[in-house]
Design a protein around this motif. Structure first.
Motif, PDB file in Angstrom:
ATOM      1  N   LEU A  48       5.482   6.760   0.297  1.00  0.00           N
ATOM      2  CA  LEU A  48       6.174   5.602   0.549  1.00  0.00           C
ATOM      3  C   LEU A  48       5.536   4.538   0.165  1.00  0.00           C
ATOM      4  O   LEU A  48       4.142   4.455   0.092  1.00  0.00           O
ATOM      5  N   THR A  49       6.205   3.438   0.123  1.00  0.00           N
ATOM      6  CA  THR A  49       5.508   1.979  -0.170  1.00  0.00           C
ATOM      7  C   THR A  49       5.323   1.098   1.216  1.00  0.00           C
ATOM      8  O   THR A  49       6.382   1.103   1.872  1.00  0.00           O
ATOM      9  N   VAL A  50       4.102   0.681   1.609  1.00  0.00           N
ATOM     10  CA  VAL A  50       3.797   0.192   2.847  1.00  0.00           C
ATOM     11  C   VAL A  50       4.074  -1.251   2.598  1.00  0.00           C
ATOM     12  O   VAL A  50       3.644  -2.017   1.508  1.00  0.00           O
ATOM     13  N   GLN A  51       4.875  -2.083   3.650  1.00  0.00           N
ATOM     14  CA  GLN A  51       5.150  -3.324   3.384  1.00  0.00           C
ATOM     15  C   GLN A  51       4.247  -4.107   4.563  1.00  0.00           C
ATOM     16  O   GLN A  51       3.707  -5.069   4.227  1.00  0.00           O
ATOM     17  N   VAL A  79       4.686   1.727  10.750  1.00  0.00           N
ATOM     18  CA  VAL A  79       4.560   1.348   9.575  1.00  0.00           C
ATOM     19  C   VAL A  79       5.861   1.168   8.819  1.00  0.00           C
ATOM     20  O   VAL A  79       6.658   1.583   9.059  1.00  0.00           O
ATOM     21  N   GLU A  80       5.978  -0.370   8.555  1.00  0.00           N
ATOM     22  CA  GLU A  80       7.223  -0.811   7.788  1.00  0.00           C
ATOM     23  C   GLU A  80       7.037  -0.219   6.098  1.00  0.00           C
ATOM     24  O   GLU A  80       6.274  -0.594   5.571  1.00  0.00           O
ATOM     25  N   VAL A  81       7.903   0.606   5.900  1.00  0.00           N
ATOM     26  CA  VAL A  81       7.972   1.204   4.557  1.00  0.00           C
ATOM     27  C   VAL A  81       9.176   1.305   4.012  1.00  0.00           C
ATOM     28  O   VAL A  81      10.269   0.869   4.284  1.00  0.00           O
ATOM     29  N   ARG A  98       0.918  -1.300  -0.066  1.00  0.00           N
ATOM     30  CA  ARG A  98      -0.099  -0.036  -0.114  1.00  0.00           C
ATOM     31  C   ARG A  98       0.872   1.324   0.003  1.00  0.00           C
ATOM     32  O   ARG A  98       2.284   1.070   0.071  1.00  0.00           O
ATOM     33  N   THR A  99       0.351   2.428  -0.135  1.00  0.00           N
ATOM     34  CA  THR A  99       1.063   3.593  -0.267  1.00  0.00           C
ATOM     35  C   THR A  99       0.724   4.415   0.944  1.00  0.00           C
ATOM     36  O   THR A  99      -0.436   4.277   1.613  1.00  0.00           O
ATOM     37  N   ALA A 100       1.630   5.023   1.581  1.00  0.00           N
ATOM     38  CA  ALA A 100       1.610   6.101   2.899  1.00  0.00           C
ATOM     39  C   ALA A 100       2.274   7.339   2.101  1.00  0.00           C
ATOM     40  O   ALA A 100       3.179   7.350   1.625  1.00  0.00           O
TER      41      ALA A 100
END
Length: 223
Positions: free
Chosen positions: A190-193, A204-206, A159-161
């Motif tokens: 950011l790209t959410v993992q 949030v791991e990004v 997902r996106t943050a």
């Protein structure tokens, strides 16, 4: 009779009262009454009038006494009725007070039960909301240092943050004391993992510029 004083009248009355004594004393009292009446200038008719006036007064006084006695009896009866009524009203008051206390206790119990039901319903809604959020987000979830939970099948992993209107700190570990890898400007995408919890804080791991780090969930908007 206007010239006769009260003392003479009282002396005459005393002599008249002695007429009912023994024979000798009654005779002496009769002679004394006659002598005193003559000395006072009273005629037989006047003496009779005095006696009759006293008798009428005595009769009237006796009637008044009887009337007062009857009134006293009626007042005592009314007093007894009033006391009985007062006792009955007091019993009714005590009964109403007990009923009021019981009703208040019942109302308090109903209010407490309603409050508990409201809290239970609210907790149920919160649980449903939390479950819906987990299903919607679907990333792995980890509490503290425990193992992560795999996302449900079919749920998106990436997902996106977007950083809020204030700079965010990208850290090497999900801990506010971990070293900072970068300071992210507002609006950075950011790209959410995954999302995880550590020390009761959600992170949030990004991924950003080829490096992976962690930002506080309150610093970004997830989409």
């Amino acid at each position: 009779m206007s010239g006769i004083g009260e003392e003479e009248i009282e002396r005459l009355a005393n002599r008249l009262a002695m007429l009912v004594s023994d024979d000798g004393e009654a005779d002496n009292a009769g002679r004394a009454v006659g002598a005193l009446a003559r000395r006072l200038g009273l005629t037989g008719g006047q003496l009779k009038a005095i006696f009759m006036a006293g008798a009428d007064s005595a009769v009237a006084q006796s009637a008044r006494v009887r009337r007062l006695e009857r009134e006293t009896v009626r007042l005592r009866e009314r007093l007894g009725e009033a006391e009985s009524t007062a006792e009955m009203l007091q019993r009714e008051r005590d009964s109403l007070l007990r009923e009021n206390e019981e009703l208040q206790a019942e109302v308090a119990s109903l209010r407490q039960g309603g409050r508990m039901r409201w809290i239970a319903a609210l907790a149920f809604v919160v649980m449903l909301g939390g479950g819906a959020a987990l299903v919607a987000w679907g990333p792995k979830l980890r509490l503290g240092g425990g193992e992560a939970v795999a996302p449900q099948q079919g749920a998106p992993v990436w997902r996106t943050a977007i950083v809020h209107d204030r700079p965010a700190v990208l850290r090497s570990a999900p801990d506010t004391g971990a070293p900072a890898l970068a300071t992210l400007a507002p609006g950075t995408r950011l790209t959410v993992q995954r999302q995880l919890w550590h020390n009761l804080t959600q992170w949030v791991e990004v991924e950003h510029d080829g490096q992976t780090g962690y930002v506080l969930s309150t610093e970004v908007d997830l989409s």
